[in-house]
Design an enzyme around this catalytic site. Structure first.
Site, PDB file in Angstrom:
ATOM      1  N   TYR A  56       2.955   4.010 -20.650  1.00  0.00           N
ATOM      2  CA  TYR A  56       1.920   3.915 -19.731  1.00  0.00           C
ATOM      3  C   TYR A  56       0.573   4.524 -20.494  1.00  0.00           C
ATOM      4  CZ  TYR A  56       4.842   3.403 -15.792  1.00  0.00           C
ATOM      5  OH  TYR A  56       5.978   3.165 -14.882  1.00  0.00           O
ATOM      6  N   LEU A 206       3.644  -2.222  -2.259  1.00  0.00           N
ATOM      7  CA  LEU A 206       2.580  -3.118  -1.445  1.00  0.00           C
ATOM      8  C   LEU A 206       2.349  -4.314  -2.627  1.00  0.00           C
ATOM      9  CD1 LEU A 206      -0.082  -0.499  -0.925  1.00  0.00           C
ATOM     10  CD2 LEU A 206       1.395  -1.470   0.498  1.00  0.00           C
ATOM     11  N   ARG A 208       1.741  -4.689  -5.730  1.00  0.00           N
ATOM     12  CA  ARG A 208       0.609  -4.617  -6.573  1.00  0.00           C
ATOM     13  C   ARG A 208      -0.748  -4.613  -5.827  1.00  0.00           C
ATOM     14  NH1 ARG A 208       4.989  -6.356  -9.052  1.00  0.00           N
ATOM     15  NH2 ARG A 208       5.736  -5.270 -10.588  1.00  0.00           N
ATOM     16  N   SER A 212      -1.711  -5.253   0.639  1.00  0.00           N
ATOM     17  CA  SER A 212      -2.057  -3.889   0.947  1.00  0.00           C
ATOM     18  C   SER A 212      -3.223  -4.047   1.983  1.00  0.00           C
ATOM     19  CB  SER A 212      -2.695  -3.394  -0.257  1.00  0.00           C
ATOM     20  OG  SER A 212      -3.918  -4.055  -0.606  1.00  0.00           O
TER      21      SER A 212
END
Length: 331
Positions: A56, A206, A208, A212
């Site tokens: 990451y 969610l 991505r 949401s």
């Protein structure tokens, strides 16, 4: 904070985990100060499970977490770390490496970047087709014996691989995408995990941000945001999937919740062996996600969601075609 057991052999963790990837990568620019404040807010709220990966931001995320966790007693949090994804200087993914010796090298670097003596759960990010899972898991098992790893996890693998891994060493959990519109694990993977006493840490709860309540047709993915390439976020697929998000929003309103809260609560309601990971990058989004823990879903609520959003309702794959090819869980 409510707690749940991470599988039969794993640690007891907060009922909601914090996924830190977006603070460094994949979702466009992020704010460093706000990211640090969000980690602190999560700890203050009682969240103990924090998920990261050495790839990451190519190490950035681990160093960011080291800064955020400096001075925090080590027994106040559990670190879940993924390894094995290979990236070029331009950020492109170029393969996966599950070789035992390479794993030890990746673990060493993670321990240094995170500034800790051990990680709580260590897992290969994607199956390396050139290396038997028994070899990778067996080598991590050596690190468990040496005290550098507490528990072994898996990520995005199918039922057969789960069984082979579990026959090699105790597995605490499987990290895999699971949401009201991503339910592929229900056919074989989730039953296998339950048979073997393996927990599930669910990411993408969610989708991505798609479900949401904060995504819109006019919103554009900035920079290297993965959503700019995701099949679910383009063209007619986006129109269709935003319609699903709208349906979820109406059901949420009836429960006095936000769309995101209902989506998270739905995942949490699928079993005490499932821990949703929320990829909040800002305190306001974290606060909203935490509210999901107060949303209680009855059998009637779950039936209403199932009727309105049945399995397979979404349009488009959850990753671009090239990335889907690397998912053992889809085979």
């Amino acid at each position: 904070m409510q707690t749940r057991q991470l599988g039969r052999t794993g640690p007891k963790v907060s009922a909601l985990g914090l996924g830190a990837m977006g603070m460094s990568d994949m979702y466009g620019p992020s704010d460093r100060a706000e990211s640090l404040a969000t980690v602190h807010a999560a700890l203050d709220a009682g969240i103990t499970l924090i998920d990261t990966g050495d790839f990451y931001g190519s190490g950035h995320n681990e160093m960011l977490l080291a800064e955020a966790l400096r001075g925090v007693p080590r027994d106040r949090y559990e670190l879940s770390v993924k390894f094995g994804a290979l990236r070029g200087p331009d950020g492109a993914f170029v393969g996966y490496d599950g070789r035992p010796d390479a794993m030890k090298n990746y673990l060493t670097m993670s321990l240094r970047r995170l500034q800790v003596d051990y990680v709580d759960v260590y897992r290969l990010s994607r199956l390396d087709p050139a290396v038997p899972i028994e070899d990778t898991v067996g080598a991590i098992g050596e690190m468990v014996q040496a005290g550098y790893v507490r528990h072994i996890g898996l990520s995005e693998v199918g039922a057969d691989t789960i069984r082979r891994a579990a026959a090699t060493h105790a597995i605490s959990d499987l990290q895999i995408e699971y949401s009201v519109i991503s339910r592929g694990i229900e056919t074989a993977i989730l039953p296998t995990c339950r048979e073997l006493g393996i927990g599930v840490t669910a990411y993408g709860v969610l989708a991505r941000g798609l479900i949401s309540g904060h995504w819109s047709k006019d919103r554009k993915a900035a920079g290297r945001d993965l959503r700019g390439f995701s099949p679910r976020f383009v063209g007619e697929n986006l129109d269709h999937n935003l319609g699903i998000a709208g349906t979820l929003g109406r059901l949420a309103e009836a429960k006095g919740a936000t769309t995101a809260q209902l989506a998270i609560a739905w995942v949490a309601a699928q079993g005490q062996d499932i821990i949703p990971l929320v990829g909040a990058r800002r305190r306001e989004r974290l606060a909203e996600a935490l509210g999901a823990l107060d949303v209680s879903l009855t059998a009637e609520d779950l039936a209403a969601i199932e009727a309105a959003i049945p399995k397979g309702a979404a349009q488009g794959d959850r990753y671009p075609t090239a990335m889907m090819a690397h998912l053992d869980s889809e085979k």
